[in-house]
Design an enzyme around this catalytic site. Structure first.
Site, PDB file in Angstrom:
ATOM      1  N   SER A 160       0.763  -1.201  -0.051  1.00  0.00           N
ATOM      2  CA  SER A 160       0.126  -0.478  -0.359  1.00  0.00           C
ATOM      3  C   SER A 160       0.717   1.103  -0.396  1.00  0.00           C
ATOM      4  CB  SER A 160      -0.635   0.096   1.762  1.00  0.00           C
ATOM      5  OG  SER A 160      -0.530   0.266   2.320  1.00  0.00           O
TER       6      SER A 160
ATOM      7  N   ASN B 166      -4.118   6.546  -1.747  1.00  0.00           N
ATOM      8  CA  ASN B 166      -3.783   7.278  -0.412  1.00  0.00           C
ATOM      9  C   ASN B 166      -3.119   8.602  -0.421  1.00  0.00           C
ATOM     10  OD1 ASN B 166      -4.232   4.967   1.635  1.00  0.00           O
ATOM     11  ND2 ASN B 166      -3.280   3.501   0.639  1.00  0.00           N
TER      12      ASN B 166
ATOM     13  N   GLU C 202      -5.653  -0.795  -7.126  1.00  0.00           N
ATOM     14  CA  GLU C 202      -4.497  -0.623  -7.882  1.00  0.00           C
ATOM     15  C   GLU C 202      -3.980  -1.129  -8.692  1.00  0.00           C
ATOM     16  OE1 GLU C 202      -4.364   3.343  -4.590  1.00  0.00           O
ATOM     17  OE2 GLU C 202      -3.552   2.114  -4.944  1.00  0.00           O
TER      18      GLU C 202
ATOM     19  N   HIS D  10      -2.751  -3.544  -5.547  1.00  0.00           N
ATOM     20  CA  HIS D  10      -3.000  -3.315  -3.675  1.00  0.00           C
ATOM     21  C   HIS D  10      -4.578  -3.263  -4.223  1.00  0.00           C
ATOM     22  CE1 HIS D  10      -3.186   0.157  -1.481  1.00  0.00           C
ATOM     23  NE2 HIS D  10      -3.119  -0.490  -0.607  1.00  0.00           N
TER      24      HIS D  10
END
Length: 513
Positions: free
Chosen positions: A129, A200, A162, A150
């Site tokens: 991540s 993120n 992702e 991910h």
């Protein structure tokens, strides 16, 4: 890289190795097996792979009890799960997904071992991540077959994955993962290998700007959360969200993204969460974070300060933003209070300004108003659940009481905040939109993929670029420019993606040729 000899992503012949049988690993194994792939489970902990299959079978049975699966599907999925005693048993897999500890050296060592066990055409996918896919692949004989895959926790419910190519990753590998993630029932999006990837990275705006508002003493914790829930539609306020995630998770991510981007001001953390981390007040998991929690994990409410309330004799409303003034005028009319039409207010009128990226003080001085009886009001965002009133440093208690009486006349709660460039919701949402624009500008992901990833991965009420189009790119640009001018902080500098589209009258979601 030569074309890999592997079945189509939709084929039942796909064999996946899954390394790491924790929560993430089990989640990935669940969706893969239910989609028809054979999954070989392995873990460095003795008995973990067998325990993972047992837990997954229990999950399948629960899904059957809820009518989500039939008995045949349960049996078929269970038959596709194969616990392995070690890495050598992964020979023959078409791809391997690692979901081990988030440690660069551990992942590099694992992939180096796998290189000696598996053919050169086997995809090595990392569920990292926060680590660089390029760094994980560095030093391998075949870095071109390493990519990020991910997922988000809980994997079966968070329908986004992702797919990240490192600098040396072959495009065909990412293409395969995109097809596989889609076949497994998720929205698969392509991303560049950059800190935070899409979700993120985009998520930095909400928490860091909320913390900045707390650092400036603009609002209390419960007021901040309530304003952003009620006026912008977020499911949780930033403090509630950090309490849920845990500061032992969220604060290191904030610091990591900030440092990986060489102290980019847009991602600057605040000292408060570092102090809370040191104190061990991590959130729900410690029963104390921004809020306190009982033994069942229920949040204990923090009582807001009761505000005096009375009706003004008349209201004078700024006309600097006619569209916003019209919205406030409707609320004044609904409360039955006379609205003055003179160029300047009478001596007893409550003066209301509608800032766009400005603070109430600047608006007050610019229009030559008496700051003692002037308040700013949030007029850009939804006022059906909560009204937000902003004072100047000189606003008197009587004016605050009149504003509370006026905007709370229909029973809708009123939050009073201290002077702030951009109030609360404007600056938070504009910051989120700006970061998403910069993700698009850097080519990390396509505009549509940014919005899909953020809505699915973060649960925002609307994708940030679509949100910017809804507000109007020029409106967002105005807010950011005023924020930057008033604060002198480069964290608010507008992205070129936003500036150019605002000037050309183009939507933020429009991709370039």
């Amino acid at each position: 890289m030569q074309a890999a000899i592997r079945p189509e992503a939709t084929s039942p012949e796909v064999v996946v190795g899954l390394i790491g049988c924790g929560v993430m690993g089990r989640g990935i194994a669940q969706i893969a097996a239910l989609a028809g792939a054979t999954v070989r489970l392995t873990d460095s902990r003795e008995g973990a792979a067998e325990a993972a299959k047992t837990e997954l079978m229990a999950t399948f049975r629960k899904l059957a009890e809820r009518g989500k699966l039939n008995a045949a599907a349960v049996d078929a999925a269970a038959a596709r799960l194969h616990p392995c005693k070690g890495l050598p048993e992964l020979a023959g897999c078409h791809m391997v997904v690692e979901a081990i500890v988030e440690d660069l050296n551990a992942k590099k060592a694992l992939f180096a071992t796998l290189e000696n066990l598996l053919g050169a055409d086997v995809i090595l996918a990392t569920n990292t991540s926060s680590l660089s896919v390029t760094a994980i692949a560095a030093g391998l004989k075949h870095p071109e077959r390493v990519a990020g895959f991910h997922f988000f926790n809980p994997v079966p419910l968070m329908k986004i994955v992702e797919c990240i190519g490192g600098l040396l990753t072959d495009d065909s590998v990412v293409d395969y993962l995109l097809a596989l993630g889609t076949h497994w029932g998720h929205v698969a999006v392509r991303a560049k290998d950059t800190p935070g990837f899409i979700v993120n990275h985009a998520g930095r705006g909400y928490g860091t700007e909320g913390l900045r508002l707390l650092a400036e003493n603009v609002a209390t914790v419960p007021a901040l959360d309530a304003i952003l829930r009620d006026t912008a539609g977020f499911r949780l306020g930033p403090c509630e969200l950090m309490d849920l995630t845990g500061l032992d998770v969220s604060h290191p991510v904030m610091e990591s993204i900030y440092q990986q981007y060489y102290e980019e001001p847009r991602f600057r953390p605040q000292g408060l969460t570092r102090q809370m981390l040191a104190a061990g007040t991590l959130g729900r998991k410690t029963s104390h974070g921004f809020y306190r929690y009982d033994a069942e994990g229920k949040k204990q409410p923090i009582p807001e300060k009761e505000q005096a309330s009375e009706m003004p004799s008349s209201v004078w409303l700024s006309r600097e933003s006619p569209e916003l003034a019209e919205r406030i005028a409707a609320l004044v009319a609904a409360a039955g209070v006379p609205l003055e039409s003179n160029e300047l207010p009478s001596p007893d009128a409550l003066c209301i300004v509608t800032p766009l990226g400005d603070d109430a003080t600047t608006c007050c001085v610019r229009e030559g108003l008496d700051a003692r009886r002037t308040v700013g009001v949030e007029a850009l965002f939804d006022a059906s659940k909560r009204r937000v009133v902003m004072t100047t440093p000189a606003t008197e208690a009587g004016a605050v009481a009149m504003a509370c009486g006026l905007f709370g006349a229909s029973g809708i709660p009123v939050s009073v905040v201290r002077d702030s460039a951009g109030l609360v919701t404007q600056r938070v949402v504009a910051h989120i939109i700006n970061i998403a624009c910069e993700i698009a500008q850097q080519g990390i992901a396509a505009p549509q993929d940014i919005d899909r990833a953020v809505t699915l991965g973060l649960g925002y009420p609307v994708g940030p670029l679509a949100w910017g189009d809804r507000l109007g790119p020029m409106m967002v640009l105005t807010i950011l420019k005023n924020l930057q001018e008033q604060t002198g902080d480069s964290r608010y500098r507008p992205s070129p993606w936003l500036q150019r589209r605002a000037l050309l009258g183009l939507p933020l979601l429009q991709q370039e040729i």
